[in-house]
Design a protein around this motif. Structure first.
Motif: not given
Length: 647
Positions: A313-319, A322-332
């Motif tokens: 499943y895709l966990l999509a991150s954005s920001s 002025g900062g950063s967030i852990t990059s989008s990733t797919s998890v089991n």
């Protein structure tokens, strides 16, 4: 001799002259190999021909007359001889070329050049694997000979040798199921490749050369053939392996198999529970996520590989900026994932939203037991910092301000009229007397404070009076907190210094006033926009004047001549009020004297006048009395005795 002189002739004489013709020698020489007309002596103006003859088998190479080449001539004529000469002939033996040629496949003695009458043997040798087929001399066949002798050569010749290569047979045979290159006859040393080709669906099992196995080869080359050979090929039908594999325990595939040429085989692909087929590759080529594959009419080895993967499943991150967030990733499926939110330097987190729902200004968020896709978004804002400005009375400074992280702000400091900047402090630390200060790359709050000071400039006196009679000096005190200067344009005043900074003492020097008028002037003190003036004055010179006489007498002739002594500390001048009075000198300086003269008084009446001495506004008067002409009865005046009083 060419002349004879008879001198002082006193008798008859005879003179007889004998003449003879001039002769010249012609010297002839030669090299070996021929002859030339012999040397001769010739009379002046005569002619002579020299003949040059080569011996048998020789030829003339050059004739030189007086050392100069005339070429390969056979005669030379000396005409109208007037000097001695030389003639020389050079000969050389005749040579003949024997040109040797050949075909490929052997060698023959190389071409040669031979002297007349000599002999030469030519050897003919075939190369390895070749033989002589024929030898021709001057185009006439001599047969397959291995040598030939040219004797007593008197002409050019040719000799040619022909060769031919040796040949050998190679016999080829085979079993059923394929083909082989046919038997052949080969030249010595040549090469021949035999190709072994199995029929469709067959393969080579063995190849034998001269009865010796060479293995299942597809070609064989006989190199540098020097003998007869045999080659035999055996064939058999093909079989092919169908190799199956998979990437993990996430599914199964039909096991590997071996099949005959032209047969078929079906392979089934089945994913395990919770997995799915991602791809099936046949011979490395993707066939997609298929569940079965059929190999039909198999004519080669093949491979089939199945890839399985667990559901993700895709966990999509954005920001925002002025900062950063852990990059989008797919998890089991069923796993967890923590996302870290980090503001950039100078920024802070304002809000975190998960699937559109605000979670506040958190620094991390964990998705646990994931069974579907999610989104997470982080918002940031830049930090701002207050810069507080304060001041004392006497000027202005840029107002307090709020500055973003990393920004810059310049504060301008302006003193009011009559004030100066005395110090600027930034965050409590003195920066000295500056008119502006820039906060660069601001990362925290700051303060700036400026102190102003009122400019002062004064002196210890408002005026100063000097006496006239000597050179004097006086000292004044300058009280100031600014740089200052003193100026004056008086020739009788000078200053010990004309500029300074802060408080100081200045000496004023004054020269003596020799004038009878007082004098004054202004000295100007200026600095920091402030101007102060004070007056310097000097009294006039105090004049003293006295004369030695107040009344003088003279007779009508002007005698005696009065002398007046002047005592004075200044310049003085003399004047009178009567036309009959004169004086000398008319002026002076300091102590001195002058004489008073009277014109002749022809009257019998006394007369008087005044002489005035003036200096610096002071005057002294001297009365001059002249007696009249005395009455002596003769009618002429003359010296008269008198007394100053009562005459």
């Amino acid at each position: 001799m060419s002349s004879y002189a008879f001198s002082n002739v006193t008798a008859s004489h005879t003179i007889h002259v004998d003449f003879a013709i001039n002769t010249y020698s012609i010297s002839s020489t030669k090299s070996s190999g021929g002859s030339i007309t012999g040397s001769a002596t010739l009379n002046y103006g005569s002619n002579k021909t020299f003949t040059i003859t080569p011996s048998t088998g020789y030829h003339i190479t050059n004739v030189k007359v007086d050392g100069v080449s005339q070429g390969a001539i056979s005669s030379y004529a000396f005409s109208n001889v007037t000097a001695s000469h030389t003639i020389h002939a050079d000969f050389a033996i005749n040579t003949y070329s024997i040109s040797s040629t050949k075909s490929s496949g052997g060698s023959i003695t190389g071409s040669a050049t031979l002297n007349y009458g000599s002999n030469k043997t030519f050897t003919i040798t075939p190369s390895t694997g070749y033989y002589i087929t024929n030898v021709k001399v001057d185009g006439v066949s001599q047969g397959a000979i291995s040598s030939y002798v040219f004797s007593n050569v008197t002409a050019s010749h040719t000799i040619h040798a022909d060769f031919a290569i040796n040949t050998y047979s190679i016999s080829s045979t085979k079993s059923s199921g394929g083909s082989i290159t046919g038997s052949a006859t080969l030249n010595y040393g040549s090469n021949k490749t035999f190709t072994i080709t199995p029929s469709t669906g067959y393969h080579i099992t063995n190849v034998k050369v001269d009865g010796v196995s060479k293995g299942a080869i597809t070609s064989y080359t006989f190199s540098n053939v020097t003998a007869n050979h045999t080659i035999h090929a055996d064939f058999a039908i093909n079989t092919y392996s169908l190799s199956s594999s998979k990437n993990s325990s996430g599914g199964s595939i039909t096991a590997s198999a071996v099949v005959n040429y032209g047969s078929s085989k079906i392979f089934s692909i089945t994913p395990s529970t919770g997995y799915h087929i991602t791809n099936v590759k046949v011979d490395g080529v993707s066939k997609g996520a298929i569940t079965s594959y059929t190999f039909s009419n198999v004519t080669a080895n093949h491979s089939i590989h199945a890839d399985f993967a667990i559901n993700t499943y895709l966990l999509a991150s954005s920001s925002g900026s002025g900062g950063s967030i852990t990059s989008s990733t797919s998890v089991n499926h069923g796993s967890s994932k923590t996302f870290t939110i980090t503001p950039s330097n100078g920024y802070h987190i304002t809000n975190i939203k998960v699937d559109g729902v605000s979670k506040g200004a958190i620094g991390s968020y964990t998705f646990s037991n994931v069974t579907t896709a999610h989104i997470i978004h982080a918002d940031f804002a830049i930090n701002t910092y207050a810069i507080t400005s304060t001041r004392s009375v006497g000027g202005s400074i840029t107002s307090s301000a709020s500055v973003i992280h990393g920004g810059s702000k310049t504060f301008s400091i302006t003193p009011s009229s009559g004030y100066d900047i005395s110090n600027v402090k930034v965050d409590g630390v003195s920066k000295g007397i500056i008119s502006s200060y820039t906060f660069s790359n601001v990362t925290s709050a700051h303060s700036i404070h400026v102190d102003f000071v009122l400019r002062t400039l004064d002196y210890s006196i408002s005026s100063w009076d000097f006496p006239y009679n000597t050179s004097l000096s006086k000292t004044i005190s300058v009280n100031s907190n600014v740089s200052w200067s003193l100026s004056e344009s008086l020739s009788w005043i000078s200053l010990s210094k004309t500029s300074g900074s802060g408080s100081s003492s200045v000496v004023i020097y004054c020269t003596e006033n020799t004038s009878t008028s007082s004098r004054s002037g202004t000295i100007t003190l200026s600095g920091g926009g402030i101007i102060r003036t004070f007056t310097v004055s000097q009294e006039k010179k105090q004049v003293s004047l006295s004369v030695s006489e107040t009344t003088v007498y003279m007779d009508n002739g002007g005698n005696p001549i009065p002398t007046v002594y002047v005592t004075c500390n200044h310049t003085w001048s003399v004047s009178d009020n009567a036309s009959w009075i004169t004086f000398s000198p008319s002026s002076g300086s300091g102590n001195g004297r002058f004489y008073i003269y009277g014109d002749y008084n022809g009257s019998n009446q006394n007369r008087s006048g005044q002489v005035t001495v003036v200096s610096g506004g002071i005057s002294r008067t001297i009365t001059v009395i002249q007696h009249g002409k005395p009455d002596d009865g003769s009618g002429d005046g003359g010296p008269v005795e008198w007394e100053e009083e009562g005459f």
